[in-house]
Design an enzyme around this catalytic site. Structure first.
Site, PDB file in Angstrom:
ATOM      1  N   HIS A   1       9.691 -22.306 -17.192  1.00 54.01           N
ATOM      2  CA  HIS A   1      11.117 -22.487 -16.899  1.00 54.01           C
ATOM      3  C   HIS A   1      11.978 -21.938 -18.029  1.00 54.01           C
ATOM      4  O   HIS A   1      12.977 -21.259 -17.793  1.00 54.01           O
ATOM      5  CB  HIS A   1      11.432 -23.969 -16.676  1.00 54.01           C
ATOM      6  CG  HIS A   1      11.271 -24.398 -15.252  1.00 54.01           C
ATOM      7  ND1 HIS A   1      10.041 -24.664 -14.702  1.00 54.01           N
ATOM      8  CD2 HIS A   1      12.176 -24.591 -14.265  1.00 54.01           C
ATOM      9  CE1 HIS A   1      10.205 -25.008 -13.430  1.00 54.01           C
ATOM     10  NE2 HIS A   1      11.490 -24.974 -13.143  1.00 54.01           N
TER      11      HIS A   1
ATOM     12  N   LYS B   1       6.888 -34.966  -9.619  1.00 53.18           N
ATOM     13  CA  LYS B   1       6.824 -36.434  -9.500  1.00 53.18           C
ATOM     14  C   LYS B   1       7.903 -37.036 -10.386  1.00 53.18           C
ATOM     15  O   LYS B   1       8.259 -36.465 -11.415  1.00 53.18           O
ATOM     16  CB  LYS B   1       5.436 -36.963  -9.895  1.00 53.18           C
ATOM     17  CG  LYS B   1       5.105 -36.768 -11.366  1.00 53.18           C
ATOM     18  CD  LYS B   1       3.791 -37.437 -11.737  1.00 53.18           C
ATOM     19  CE  LYS B   1       3.265 -36.971 -13.079  1.00 53.18           C
ATOM     20  NZ  LYS B   1       3.628 -37.828 -14.196  1.00 53.18           N
TER      21      LYS B   1
END
Lengths: 280, 184
Positions: free
Chosen positions: B38, B103
């Site tokens: 990222h 999650k």
């Protein structure tokens, strides 16, 4: 003086790394089964069922239970009558980790430097804690510790006046704000007393106690039970989708402490609670 | 709570039907990206470089798999904690990212941006990585190979089971779940 060769240590660590990452412990499986039977949330029951199915698949296909095969924490109890021959003890541990993670197809999750973050490529270094004990044996415990649950851990220096209530609030709040991040149902390791580093290490050691084994002091056994009950009323549930089973266990370890202090640490452990031990 | 079978790239018409708590079996191409990947994607965007793949209508899986054992496309694979990616997510939504799998909860800023862009956040179950690996039919590193487990992988998946956490209406499964089951 009893001699133990480093070759034997390398082989033992290698096998423990592979074994611990592939086989979910029976005590953990049993507790997840009983939690599934008691879970009132439909989606929660499904999650617990899939965790059990995954344990089967991992074992039969020799795949890790979780892709995060952890930082390798190693606890050593070295008998004072043991003589290690054939090289450095810590290098033997690192070599065992290197071989285990390579040959077991385990993920390498360690970066060399906290800021420059180059992957070391072999999951070393292991994080080794050594205790010298009486006797002529060497006990090796390896704990593959996942990052998601470790990140939700915290230590805090409370004051004596905050007392038992302060500690309980800290622990419960830690679980509450962690939500789904540490992969509930979790095992909550709590260290109380000592100094900053002692309570943190106690919390780490707490997470590997066998499920169902209460603290020998009834005061702390009761604290464990009441924390577990309160945590399981938070509503977080398996994977935080809502439900009863947020924690599989709460374990408390304590030490004496300074008159000014009430140190407390929480080490969170995901449901893929893994460790392996061997005595040489 | 319904079960939906969805094929990537994602379509607005299908995302509109998803509600929090719904099960989705996802098939098609998805891409893995976690922290370091990222960071690099955002650096490339800032430098106005072309990204290694087109994110439009695509799904990112916040995951770094275990190495593939012989004969398998990938080792155990599962979600990592999504909130670590929150600070990188808005520019990716701006260029068309439609779905994320991870999650744990997203922050308010990301949730609002997802709603604005009609994007969806799914949870995969953490700690069932041997089971999830069975849904991965192929895996190919397409960028940042030097990052090891954090490299970007193009995965072909069939019926990957995920659960809708944030739908296009702004709902949040984690908030609702705790609200329903909390005592006192």
């Amino acid at each position: 003086m009893r001699e133990i060769k480093t070759d034997q240590i390398v082989q033992t660590v290698r096998s423990l790394c592979i074994e611990a990452n592939i086989h979910l412990r029976q005590d953990v499986i049993d507790r997840i089964q009983s939690c599934r039977d008691q879970e009132t949330s439909t989606i929660g029951r499904q999650v617990l069922g899939q965790i059990l199915e995954n344990a089967d698949v991992a074992r039969t296909s020799a795949m890790p239970i979780c892709q995060d095969t952890g930082a390798t924490v190693v606890l050593l109890k070295v008998g004072q009558d043991v003589h290690i021959t054939g090289g450095s003890l810590s290098e033997a541990i690192h070599e065992g980790v290197r071989q285990g993670y390579e040959e077991g197809f385990l993920r390498k999750s360690i970066v060399q430097d906290p800021f420059r973050r180059t992957n070391t490529g072999d999951n070393t270094p292991a994080f080794i804690h050594t205790e010298i004990v009486p006797g002529d044996q060497l006990k090796i415990t390896i704990i593959p510790k996942g990052g998601g649950s470790e990140n939700m851990s915290e230590a805090r220096m409370l004051t004596p006046s905050q007392g038992l209530e302060g500690v309980k609030q800290f622990v419960i709040n830690r679980v509450r704000i962690s939500g789904g991040n540490p992969c509930p149902p979790v095992i909550v390791g709590v260290g109380i007393g000592g100094t900053l580093e002692v309570c943190t290490f106690l919390a780490k050691k707490a997470i590997i106690r066998p499920i169902g084994q209460r603290h020998p002091d009834s005061f702390y056994a009761e604290l464990e039970t009441s924390l577990l009950n309160e945590i399981n009323q938070l509503g977080i549930g398996p994977q935080a989708f809502g439900g009863r089973c947020t924690a599989l266990e709460v374990f408390v370890e304590v030490r004496p402490c300074h008159i000014a202090s009430l140190p407390v640490a929480v080490n969170m452990q995901c449901h893929a609670a893994r460790h392996g031990e061997a005595v040489l | 709570m319904s079960i939906h079978k969805i094929q990537t790239p994602l379509k607005d018409s299908e995302l509109q039907k998803l509600k929090i708590g719904d099960s989705v079996l996802l098939s098609g191409t998805i891409y893995t990206a976690r922290d370091s990947a990222h960071q690099r994607l955002i650096q490339m965007l800032k430098a106005k470089e072309t990204l290694p793949f087109d994110l439009k209508d695509q799904v990112l899986f916040y995951a770094g798999p275990a190495p593939a054992p012989p004969g398998k496309p990938v080792g155990s694979i599962g979600p990592t904690t999504a909130c670590r990616m929150d600070s990188y997510t808005l520019p990716l939504l701006d260029i068309g990212l439609k779905g994320m799998i991870g999650k744990g909860a997203r922050n308010q800023t990301v949730r609002m941006a997802m709603q604005k862009h009609s994007a969806v956040y799914f949870a995969a179950i953490g700690g069932i990585a041997a089971l999830l690996a069975r849904c991965i039919k192929s895996s190919k590193i397409i960028a940042f190979e030097d990052l090891g487990p954090e490299a970007i992988r193009q995965l072909e998946v069939v019926n990957l089971p995920v659960i809708v956490v944030n739908d296009v209406l702004g709902g949040d499964l984690y908030e609702e779940g705790v609200f329903k089951f909390k005592k006192n």
